[in-house]
Design an enzyme around this catalytic site. Structure first.
Site, PDB file in Angstrom:
ATOM      1  N   ASN A   9      35.092  -0.088  21.162  1.00 39.92           N
ATOM      2  CA  ASN A   9      35.302   1.257  20.620  1.00 39.92           C
ATOM      3  C   ASN A   9      34.121   2.103  21.074  1.00 39.92           C
ATOM      4  O   ASN A   9      33.024   1.958  20.558  1.00 39.92           O
ATOM      5  CB  ASN A   9      35.359   1.146  19.081  1.00 39.92           C
ATOM      6  CG  ASN A   9      35.399   2.500  18.406  1.00 39.92           C
ATOM      7  OD1 ASN A   9      35.576   3.525  19.058  1.00 39.92           O
ATOM      8  ND2 ASN A   9      35.230   2.501  17.080  1.00 39.92           N
ATOM      9  N   TRP A  10      34.390   2.948  22.056  1.00 40.84           N
ATOM     10  CA  TRP A  10      33.292   3.722  22.654  1.00 40.84           C
ATOM     11  C   TRP A  10      32.863   4.879  21.752  1.00 40.84           C
ATOM     12  O   TRP A  10      31.875   5.542  22.021  1.00 40.84           O
ATOM     13  CB  TRP A  10      33.690   4.240  24.039  1.00 40.84           C
ATOM     14  CG  TRP A  10      33.927   3.151  25.054  1.00 40.84           C
ATOM     15  CD1 TRP A  10      33.839   1.790  24.850  1.00 40.84           C
ATOM     16  CD2 TRP A  10      34.284   3.310  26.434  1.00 40.84           C
ATOM     17  NE1 TRP A  10      34.118   1.120  26.009  1.00 40.84           N
ATOM     18  CE2 TRP A  10      34.399   2.026  27.000  1.00 40.84           C
ATOM     19  CE3 TRP A  10      34.515   4.431  27.243  1.00 40.84           C
ATOM     20  CZ2 TRP A  10      34.740   1.825  28.350  1.00 40.84           C
ATOM     21  CZ3 TRP A  10      34.861   4.234  28.577  1.00 40.84           C
ATOM     22  CH2 TRP A  10      34.963   2.944  29.119  1.00 40.84           C
ATOM     23  N   LYS A  11      33.644   5.179  20.736  1.00 37.53           N
ATOM     24  CA  LYS A  11      33.368   6.298  19.819  1.00 37.53           C
ATOM     25  C   LYS A  11      33.154   7.582  20.641  1.00 37.53           C
ATOM     26  O   LYS A  11      33.787   7.738  21.673  1.00 37.53           O
ATOM     27  CB  LYS A  11      32.181   5.967  18.911  1.00 37.53           C
ATOM     28  CG  LYS A  11      32.390   4.620  18.198  1.00 37.53           C
ATOM     29  CD  LYS A  11      31.433   4.371  17.090  1.00 37.53           C
ATOM     30  CE  LYS A  11      31.724   3.004  16.483  1.00 37.53           C
ATOM     31  NZ  LYS A  11      30.892   2.709  15.325  1.00 37.53           N
ATOM     32  N   HIS A  96      39.757   3.852  11.295  1.00 39.63           N
ATOM     33  CA  HIS A  96      38.361   3.419  11.448  1.00 39.63           C
ATOM     34  C   HIS A  96      37.517   4.016  10.315  1.00 39.63           C
ATOM     35  O   HIS A  96      37.792   5.117   9.842  1.00 39.63           O
ATOM     36  CB  HIS A  96      37.823   3.864  12.816  1.00 39.63           C
ATOM     37  CG  HIS A  96      36.472   3.307  13.103  1.00 39.63           C
ATOM     38  ND1 HIS A  96      35.319   3.894  12.650  1.00 39.63           N
ATOM     39  CD2 HIS A  96      36.108   2.176  13.751  1.00 39.63           C
ATOM     40  CE1 HIS A  96      34.288   3.150  13.031  1.00 39.63           C
ATOM     41  NE2 HIS A  96      34.735   2.098  13.701  1.00 39.63           N
ATOM     42  N   GLU A  98      34.799   5.489  10.260  1.00 35.06           N
ATOM     43  CA  GLU A  98      34.265   6.843  10.490  1.00 35.06           C
ATOM     44  C   GLU A  98      35.354   7.896  10.283  1.00 35.06           C
ATOM     45  O   GLU A  98      35.067   9.004   9.843  1.00 35.06           O
ATOM     46  CB  GLU A  98      33.637   6.921  11.897  1.00 35.06           C
ATOM     47  CG  GLU A  98      32.321   6.149  11.912  1.00 35.06           C
ATOM     48  CD  GLU A  98      32.018   5.386  13.191  1.00 35.06           C
ATOM     49  OE1 GLU A  98      32.573   5.716  14.250  1.00 35.06           O
ATOM     50  OE2 GLU A  98      31.209   4.432  13.111  1.00 35.06           O
ATOM     51  N   GLU A 168      36.248  -4.470   9.143  1.00 32.75           N
ATOM     52  CA  GLU A 168      34.932  -3.939   9.490  1.00 32.75           C
ATOM     53  C   GLU A 168      34.217  -3.504   8.213  1.00 32.75           C
ATOM     54  O   GLU A 168      34.446  -2.392   7.714  1.00 32.75           O
ATOM     55  CB  GLU A 168      35.081  -2.734  10.415  1.00 32.75           C
ATOM     56  CG  GLU A 168      35.754  -3.046  11.728  1.00 32.75           C
ATOM     57  CD  GLU A 168      35.393  -2.008  12.793  1.00 32.75           C
ATOM     58  OE1 GLU A 168      34.840  -2.403  13.808  1.00 32.75           O
ATOM     59  OE2 GLU A 168      35.640  -0.826  12.564  1.00 32.75           O
ATOM     60  N   GLY A 174      27.241  -0.346  13.024  1.00 33.27           N
ATOM     61  CA  GLY A 174      26.151   0.420  13.632  1.00 33.27           C
ATOM     62  C   GLY A 174      24.810   0.220  12.954  1.00 33.27           C
ATOM     63  O   GLY A 174      23.866   0.968  13.221  1.00 33.27           O
ATOM     64  N   SER A 214      28.450  -4.573  14.120  1.00 31.80           N
ATOM     65  CA  SER A 214      27.246  -5.120  14.770  1.00 31.80           C
ATOM     66  C   SER A 214      27.499  -6.451  15.481  1.00 31.80           C
ATOM     67  O   SER A 214      26.640  -7.331  15.478  1.00 31.80           O
ATOM     68  CB  SER A 214      26.095  -5.230  13.764  1.00 31.80           C
ATOM     69  OG  SER A 214      25.748  -3.949  13.272  1.00 31.80           O
ATOM     70  N   GLY A 235      31.376  -1.765  18.743  1.00 27.94           N
ATOM     71  CA  GLY A 235      30.957  -0.389  18.997  1.00 27.94           C
ATOM     72  C   GLY A 235      29.798  -0.364  19.979  1.00 27.94           C
ATOM     73  O   GLY A 235      29.979  -0.415  21.192  1.00 27.94           O
ATOM     74  N   GLY A 236      28.591  -0.342  19.448  1.00 28.94           N
ATOM     75  CA  GLY A 236      27.381  -0.190  20.275  1.00 28.94           C
ATOM     76  C   GLY A 236      27.325  -1.131  21.470  1.00 28.94           C
ATOM     77  O   GLY A 236      27.015  -0.705  22.591  1.00 28.94           O
TER      78      GLY A 236
HETATM   79  P1  PGA Z   1      29.188  -1.462  15.906  1.00 20.49           P
HETATM   80  O1  PGA Z   1      30.543  -0.628  15.625  1.00 20.49           O
HETATM   81  O2  PGA Z   1      29.579  -2.628  16.775  1.00 20.49           O
HETATM   82  O3  PGA Z   1      28.295  -0.478  16.621  1.00 20.49           O
HETATM   83  O4  PGA Z   1      28.659  -1.888  14.594  1.00 20.49           O
HETATM   84  C1  PGA Z   1      31.753  -1.289  15.336  1.00 20.49           C
HETATM   85  C2  PGA Z   1      32.844  -0.289  15.083  1.00 20.49           C
HETATM   86  O5  PGA Z   1      32.585   0.769  14.519  1.00 20.49           O
HETATM   87  O6  PGA Z   1      34.010  -0.513  15.455  1.00 20.49           O
END
Ligand code: PGA
Length: 257
Positions: A9-11, A96, A98, A168, A174, A214, A235-236
């Site tokens: 997930n590149w956000k 998600h 967010e 999640e 994050g 994470s 994500g990251g």
């Molecule tokens: P993260 O994000 O790996 O940076 O914790 C995961 C996500 O939001 O899908």
């Protein structure tokens, strides 16, 4: 046998050049379908088409990070399921954390999006997970109950056959704090039982439940090695090939074990 799915997930990150370079590196390194691992990338909307071109012919699939539930019309700023399909998307992330906590999405909106995604033939990755305050109050399971029941209201097992769930925990997204393998497995087992109760146990055995929060190269294998963990939503660590490819490799290793 459930196939592993490793999703990035590149956000709201990357630009055209960096996204294309990342996608190119993943396409070159992605496992073949026989490896028992699927790879998915979810770039920002403006780059879906060019990233789709970049991974075309490889084992990497492309998904969007969100979608709107109406098919077309006066919904300024929104993107419809058919538009995603038109540019080659196979998957869409819905709900998600967010979207829920920064953009204010409710379970009712998420339910409409899940229905629209399924009706339009996209594979929906439905994200659920509790806040730290929920966990500390012993409310993890009841939060998952509410989110699952809300998102899947009026959706039959037949409709949900391609659904993927991503667990999640919001406190792990994050933050560099990962759920322990035991915490992840316990939530995943709970979700699988929830699905068995709501639908049936053969359906719940087929459905993939990804862990997100994470995930990194050094914890991916132990997390995805849990009985009810069928992949990762990253994500990251999905933004650099040298961080993401080892996570794909961890899934590949587990799939071949
Ligand atoms: P993260 O994000 O790996 O940076 O914790 C995961 C996500 O939001 O899908």
């Amino acid at each position: 046998m459930r196939r592993f799915l490793v999703a990035g997930n590149w956000k709201m990150n990357t630009n055209r050049a960096s996204g294309e370079a990342l996608a190119g590196a993943l396409a070159a390194a992605a496992p073949s379908p026989e490896d028992g691992v699927e790879v998915l990338v979810c770039p920002p909307f403006p780059y879906l088409a060019c990233i789709g071109d970049k991974v075309s012919g490889s084992a990497v699939a492309v998904g969007a990070q969100d979608v709107y539930f109406e098919p077309e019309g006066a919904f300024t700023g929104e993107v419809a399921v058919n538009m995603l399909k038109d540019v080659g998307c196979q998957f869409v992330l819905i709900g998600h954390s967010e979207r829920r906590h920064v953009l204010g999405e409710t379970d009712e909106i998420i339910n409409k999006k899940v229905k629209a995604g399924i009706a339009g033939g996209l594979q929906v990755v439905l994200c659920v997970g509790e806040l730290l305050s929920d966990r500390e109050a012993g409310q993890t399971e009841s939060v998952l109950d509410t989110q699952m029941a809300g998102a899947l209201a009026d959706i039959s097992a037949e409709d949900a056959k391609d659904l993927v769930i991503a667990y999640e925990p919001v406190w792990a997204i994050g933050t560099g704090v990962t759920a322990s393998p035991e915490q992840a497995e316990s939530a995943h087992e709970y979700l699988r039982k929830w699905i068995a109760n709501r639908y049936d146990s053969s359906f719940s055995e087929q459905i993939r439940i990804l862990y997100g929060g994470s995930v990194k190269a050094d914890n991916a294998e132990v997390l995805m090695g849990q009985t009810n963990v069928d992949g990762a939503l990253v994500g990251g660590a999905s933004l650099k090939p040298e961080l993401f490819i080892p996570i794909i490799d961890a899934a590949r290793k587990l799939a071949s074990a």
